[in-house]
Design a protein around this motif. Structure first.
Motif, PDB file in Angstrom:
ATOM      1  N   LEU A 207      -5.722  -0.065  16.205  1.00 45.68           N
ATOM      2  CA  LEU A 207      -5.657   0.804  15.017  1.00 45.68           C
ATOM      3  C   LEU A 207      -4.604   0.294  14.034  1.00 45.68           C
ATOM      4  O   LEU A 207      -4.815   0.310  12.813  1.00 45.68           O
ATOM      5  N   GLU A 208      -3.490  -0.186  14.563  1.00 43.32           N
ATOM      6  CA  GLU A 208      -2.442  -0.722  13.677  1.00 43.32           C
ATOM      7  C   GLU A 208      -2.941  -1.970  12.944  1.00 43.32           C
ATOM      8  O   GLU A 208      -2.755  -2.122  11.740  1.00 43.32           O
ATOM      9  N   ALA A 209      -3.609  -2.838  13.713  1.00 47.89           N
ATOM     10  CA  ALA A 209      -4.098  -4.091  13.106  1.00 47.89           C
ATOM     11  C   ALA A 209      -5.171  -3.796  12.061  1.00 47.89           C
ATOM     12  O   ALA A 209      -5.221  -4.427  10.991  1.00 47.89           O
ATOM     13  N   VAL A 210      -6.033  -2.827  12.363  1.00 46.10           N
ATOM     14  CA  VAL A 210      -7.085  -2.454  11.409  1.00 46.10           C
ATOM     15  C   VAL A 210      -6.434  -1.924  10.137  1.00 46.10           C
ATOM     16  O   VAL A 210      -6.770  -2.342   9.020  1.00 46.10           O
ATOM     17  N   ARG A 211      -5.488  -1.003  10.305  1.00 47.18           N
ATOM     18  CA  ARG A 211      -4.842  -0.413   9.112  1.00 47.18           C
ATOM     19  C   ARG A 211      -4.151  -1.493   8.276  1.00 47.18           C
ATOM     20  O   ARG A 211      -4.247  -1.500   7.044  1.00 47.18           O
ATOM     21  N   ASP A 212      -3.487  -2.431   8.943  1.00 47.68           N
ATOM     22  CA  ASP A 212      -2.829  -3.540   8.227  1.00 47.68           C
ATOM     23  C   ASP A 212      -3.813  -4.283   7.343  1.00 47.68           C
ATOM     24  O   ASP A 212      -3.508  -4.676   6.232  1.00 47.68           O
ATOM     25  N   ARG A 213      -5.030  -4.482   7.871  1.00 48.92           N
ATOM     26  CA  ARG A 213      -6.022  -5.276   7.142  1.00 48.92           C
ATOM     27  C   ARG A 213      -6.690  -4.489   6.014  1.00 48.92           C
ATOM     28  O   ARG A 213      -7.026  -5.060   4.988  1.00 48.92           O
ATOM     29  N   VAL A 214      -6.944  -3.206   6.253  1.00 49.83           N
ATOM     30  CA  VAL A 214      -7.793  -2.481   5.292  1.00 49.83           C
ATOM     31  C   VAL A 214      -6.991  -1.698   4.261  1.00 49.83           C
ATOM     32  O   VAL A 214      -7.542  -1.233   3.257  1.00 49.83           O
ATOM     33  N   GLY A 215      -5.714  -1.516   4.500  1.00 53.36           N
ATOM     34  CA  GLY A 215      -4.882  -0.778   3.538  1.00 53.36           C
ATOM     35  C   GLY A 215      -5.114   0.721   3.610  1.00 53.36           C
ATOM     36  O   GLY A 215      -5.892   1.209   4.439  1.00 53.36           O
TER      37      GLY A 215
END
Ligand SMILES: Cc1cc2nc3c(=O)[nH]c(=O)nc-3n(C[C@H](O)[C@H](O)[C@H](O)COP(=O)(O)OP(=O)(O)OC[C@H]3O[C@@H](n4cnc5c(N)ncnc54)[C@H](O)[C@@H]3O)c2cc1C
Ligand SMILES: Cc1cc2nc3c(=O)[nH]c(=O)nc-3n(C[C@H](O)[C@H](O)[C@H](O)COP(=O)(O)O)c2cc1C
Ligand code: SF4
Length: 653
Positions: A207-215
């Protein structure tokens, strides 16, 4: 709207305002193209649901990497080739006013199949075998974990580039993130195993990595099982703790709560629960999460009517309801609800045949009551007939009823004749099997469709040549169905032999010790065995298949197996009926070619398939009239084919 104020109210999920609380949750449609791409058929399917008023459409699981292809027909978000398909889908769904998220997915050890038929290497938290598919995975190394987390993030970014508004991480149903969560499966001794915090680390890092990528301007959610319901998987308190931790860490914009797990038979039963589960039974699972988190909660599982969904939301069990099969069965359900026409909704009967049943066969999903589903480009919208013609339908079973409704909708003058006192044909018997009363919903729904379309119905009227001559229709549709097969059974004169239909109609005097001889291995043999065992009989079920109910989809078969076990029904597999005498039934093992002898039997109940009632075709021979045959009178099959053929014929008249 006044009737459904909670269900029809908008819902804020992160930055997205969803127009109402009706959600089509992620479901694999079997409609992927070219090795995992979104094509015209899938877009037409989802657009129809958006057009029908669904609030949020969550697109089906998309593989994040090569090792995530759990079937050959999954869609993919693992490379940029997927983006144009997502873009066209987003344009279509958002264009109809619905919101659109997509699932990103890795099954871990839950591998159902592969494109080339070979078994790949599957991955999990630890090398613990899956019970349902018997897959022994490899434990993921730290490098593989890091790469997989990046694969999730890259997949989410592709959805965003494709114009999709949110990504849902599938941490439900025993798939990869849930395998890390489970102490039974995760035996790791590193930072990803051991304590509950460590077991949650994989999902947290995804979830952290996804949020980092998608803003921040993109929705990130997670799907999670509130209860694996199998006694060996995740328990409700473990699921709640995970949901609370993700919420408190601000990692999700919403949570989608379901029941069940792919890992076991009893768990998988709850992924798409059949009619044996009561409607809305998952609501308490939503409640348990909703009471403890701040983000919106979607709950899903057998919510098949807007009244139930309204109650769930009004009662505070969830903020939105997954109504997935309801929308497969009636894409216009939300619009009908909004317009105050909820009586016109074609309710899903949870038969699990053409939707999840097709999924397991690797075919595009549809609905037995609404075969237009999955065939939107051919049948929606229906074109008006070029000229109105007089159409006579012979037979008021599911096939005849569908043909009549569609023909009348298209502007034909339709008269449906039914020999019996009631519409419904064999569906009237099907609903008498234990636990299957809801199957009768197909008759209620089709009757309503006939009425709305203005079909004239004549009951207690058998069609013959004289009747057709006097009505002088432009076209006749023969939908006269089937009756039980009565093959010659050696010694039948000596034994007490009755057929399935007689037992269901209460016309047979059945003794205390019964053998049910089941040829079709479908609902009928196991249903009769259950009914008679419930009536107090000693029951032996002899079926001519390798496993009981082998022609039913897995969840129904598993349910039947449990009922037979609970009721002490004795089972004989590979059993070919041979003969009968006054107190013995003789069978032969169809493979070993050795006798199976059942002694002390009072009654043999036969469920040996059906014979078409096709005599009308011959009677009308030479009348120079347009003639069509549909359903069981063509070849005895199921309601699905009868209704589909009704649609096809009526669309071409
Ligand atoms: C116990 C049981 C359980 C079943 N369970 C399922 C299930 O769970 N799922 C499923 O998909 N299928 C099930 N089936 C099979 C399914 O019901 C049939 O395949 C389906 O009903 C066939 O539809 P039909 O319209 O072709 O014919 P039918 O349903 O057989 O209807 C034919 C109708 O035509 C009438 N008729 C006959 N001759 C004339 C005439 N000359 N003039 C006027 N009317 C006439 C008959 O009275 C009858 O009402 C079950 C069947 C049985 C018996
Ligand atoms: C054909 C089919 C395929 C499914 N595939 C998925 C899937 O890809 N991802 C998922 O999370 N759930 C999947 N599901 C489960 C649904 O999202 C939903 O939870 C389930 O159908 C129960 O809800 P319902 O009673 O409203 O249909 C699938 C269901 C069906 C019928
Ligand atoms: S096939 Fe049966 S379970 Fe599936 S959507 Fe249609 S009515 Fe519902």
């Amino acid at each position: 709207m006044a009737q459904f104020p909670h269900l029809m109210a908008p819902l804020q999920i992160g930055p997205v305002t969803v127009r109402n609380r009706i959600v089509s949750t992620g479901h694999d449609t079997g409609m992927s193209e070219h090795g995992g791409l979104i094509g015209d058929q899938l877009i037409a399917y989802q657009q129809a649901r958006a057009k029908g008023g669904a609030g949020l459409i969550v697109l089906q699981v998309a593989a994040i990497s090569d090792s995530a292809f759990y079937t050959s027909h999954i869609i993919q978000a693992m490379n940029d080739e997927c983006i144009p398909g997502y873009q066209r889908m987003a344009d279509a769904v958002l264009g109809e006013g619905a919101s659109c998220f997509g699932q990103i997915f890795h099954p871990g050890r839950e591998m159902l199949g592969s494109a080339d038929g070979t078994l790949g290497v599957s991955w999990s938290a630890s090398s613990v075998a899956n019970e349902r598919y018997h897959v022994k995975p490899r434990a993921m190394t730290t490098d593989v974990i890091r790469q997989t987390i990046q694969d999730y993030a890259a997949a989410a970014e592709r959805l965003k580039r494709g114009g999709i508004q949110g990504a849902e991480i599938v941490a439900s149903h025993g798939y990869l993130p849930a395998q890390f969560l489970s102490a039974q499966i995760n035996h790791r001794e590193d930072d990803y195993g051991g304590s509950p915090e460590n077991r949650l680390r994989f999902l947290r890092e995804i979830l952290e990595a996804v949020r980092d990528r998608v803003g921040p301007d993109f929705v990130v959610g997670a799907r999670i099982s509130g209860d694996d319901k199998d006694g060996i998987g995740l328990e409700p308190d473990e699921c709640h703790a995970a949901c609370v931790a993700l919420d408190q860490a601000g990692l999700v914009d919403y949570l989608s709560v379901v029941a069940g797990s792919s890992a076991t038979r009893s768990g998988s039963f709850h992924i798409v629960p059949p009619m044996y589960q009561e409607a809305g039974y998952t609501a308490p699972l939503g409640r348990a999460v909703k009471d403890n988190v701040s983000v919106p909660v979607i709950v899903t599982g057998r919510i098949n009517q807007p009244q139930i969904a309204e109650q769930i939301i009004a009662g505070g069990d969830a903020d939105a309801c997954g109504m997935t099969r309801s929308l497969i069965c009636d894409p216009m359900m939300p619009a009908k609800t909004l317009a105050g026409d909820s009586d016109d909704i074609r309710a899903c009967i949870a038969c699990n045949q053409a939707c999840i049943g097709h999924f397991f066969m690797g075919a595009a999903i549809s609905c037995i009551q609404h075969p237009e589903t999955g065939r939107e480009r051919d049948y929606e919208p229906q074109e008006a007939a070029r000229a109105s013609r007089k159409v006579l339908i012979a037979g008021g079973g599911p096939g005849g009823m569908k043909a009549a409704a569609v023909a009348a909708e298209r502007g034909h003058e339709v008269i449906l004749f039914e020999a019996g006192p009631q519409l419904g044909g064999q569906a009237l018997l099907a609903q008498l099997l234990p636990g299957r009363a809801e199957f009768g919903g197909i008759v209620t729904n089709l009757s309503h469709e006939l009425e709305r379309a203005g079909v004239t119905v004549r009951l207690n009227t058998r069609v013959d040549r004289a009747l057709v001559e006097s009505e002088a229709p432009d076209a006749v549709v023969i939908a006269t169905g089937a009756v039980p097969s009565e093959p010659e059974i050696e010694g039948a004169g000596e034994g007490h032999v009755v057929n399935a239909w007689q037992v269901l109609r209460g016309e047979a005097n059945v003794g205390q010790s019964v053998v049910v001889a089941d040829f079709r291995c479908d609902w009928i043999g196991v249903g009769l065995a259950e009914k008679l065992a419930l009536d107090g009989c000693r029951v032996q079920l002899a079926f001519n298949g390798s496993q009981l109910a082998e022609n039913l989809m897995q969840y129904l078969r598993d349910h039947a197996a449990a009922r037979m076990f609970d009721l002490g029904v004795e089972l004989h597999s590979y059993a070919r009926l041979y003969g009968v005498d006054s107190d013995t039934v003789y069978l032969e093992h169809a493979m070993a070619r050795k006798p199976i002898v059942c002694e002390g039997v009072d009654t043999l109940v036969t469920a040996l398939g059906h014979e078409s009632v096709d005599n009308l075709e011959g009677e009308l021979d030479g009348m120079n009239i347009e003639l069509h045959m549909i359903g069981d009178c063509l070849a005895p099959r199921t309601a699905e084919e009868a209704v589909l053929e009704g649609l096809k014929v009526a669309s071409a008249l």
